[in-house]
Scaffold this active site. Sequence first.
Site: not given
Length: 542
Positions: A293, A327
């Site tokens: 990720e 993020c």
Amino acid sequence: MGKGFFNVPVAVNEPVNSFAPGSPEREAVQKAYTEMFNSKIDVPLYINGQDVTTGNTKTMSAPHDHQHIVGTYHLAEKSHVDDAISTALEARKSWSQLPWEQRAGIFLKAAELIAGPYRAKINAATMIAQSKTIHQAEIDASCELIDFLRFNVQFMTDIYHEQPDSTSDAWNRLEYRPLEGFVYAVTPFNFTAIAGNLPACMAMMGNVVVWKPSDSQIYSAKVIMDVFKEAGVPDGVINVVFGDPVMITDTVMDSPDFSGLHFTGSTYIFKELWKKIGNNIHNYKTYPRIVGETGGKDFIVAHKSANAKQVATAISRGAFEFQGQKCSAASRAYVPSNLWKDVKQYVIEDVSSFKMGSPEDMSNFITAVIHEGSFDKLAKFIDQAKSDSDAEIIVGGNYDKSKGYFIEPTVIVTSNPKYTTMCTELFGPVMTIYVYDENKYTETLKLVDETSEYALTGAILSTDRYAIQEATNILQNAAGNFYINDKPTGAVVGQQPFGGARSSGTNDKAGSALNLLRWVSPRMIKETFVTPTDYRYPFLGE
């Protein structure tokens, strides 16, 4: 083997404490913060259940007070990484054969330790070394990590229950083996929960782990390992090394027993690691699993039917909580011309009201960015916006690193939808807004989809169901986590499995069974009850 089919406790999300003035949880975390901030810890490597000191150390400081040293950590040499690998492989002999309910018990205990005796400590560690407010620390280091541990146990049992059909002639069984060899966890600075979950979820499925935390998260990583040790994770199952990331990674990936990478971090680094694995592919005993990720350029799109105050709040929270260092944080927004006057006013009012400073003062909404490199990068983009003719800073724009790495929450308005800060991931408290013609909604959605290489999170705000459906369709590949009438942050384990595609990662959805399935290698077992004794089939008859 266990002597029964065992039900695990039903996973429920850990309640978030309010930390209101005068509350016992507020007093506990303030006490822990003060004690930990005013003392120094020494963080060793952790290999085969032993603390390993090397004498080669670096210091740890609080980003909001970078001259104040809170501890040191030891740097690994290649021999230490080799030891971590060899002891992990030795531990695998017993760990991989341990009944699943015994592994479940360990990590359920870890969840309760964090929920109880370690809660104030892990929150305070995250506040000190990662500069999170108490609320951001609580929803991350405590609640999300607890949720990961509890829900992953439930997901593990769900996976094991998934079995093929059998007949009266044969019994078919699917065995979910751990990967052969060892796995490598590389974790980021920004979420203590991610740092704990990446090695823990792999170990839960019977794997053994070499874990390299971010240099900026080692303080809370130490608390995580203390929890795992007290919870009963056996020696050698999770080994922790710090130091030169290239040396550590090269040593790990040169091993023929390397069987998987679980990564959260930058897109560039993840692609480099993928390339390194590809270059080494002929050396491995098995094809390594690769789960990552990575970055995001997360968006908010407002339709002309949206509520201006709701749009402004989504921007203020989505872009600036934890200084935009999620993020999932919103960093580009598309606001229709009919709403812009009101949205602009509300955003300026919100941002101007933010208090900024140390997380020890719990009235602060904004604290420092993680380190000087991040500070300097963000300051450069802000200065560029001040001089560019197609950009205007409407609030914020100042910065100061004399005591801590403080960047004012900054909102840039641009007339160029492809302006650099609309496209480039900054990972800080900088939001760029493009005001579009309210009658060019469809064209703007296509622009949103085409502007960024990333596809992590995004949000649409509208009261028009046709507009919501259109955005859902056009932006189907633009975000792995898509939010309707909300900010694009705050995914909850068990409710919104998290992950994105394109350059944002492999979209294996942390916080779901989908991720755990990547860390097993199924074996199909067929047991035939009456074994044939003649090769001839009926069709061969005269």
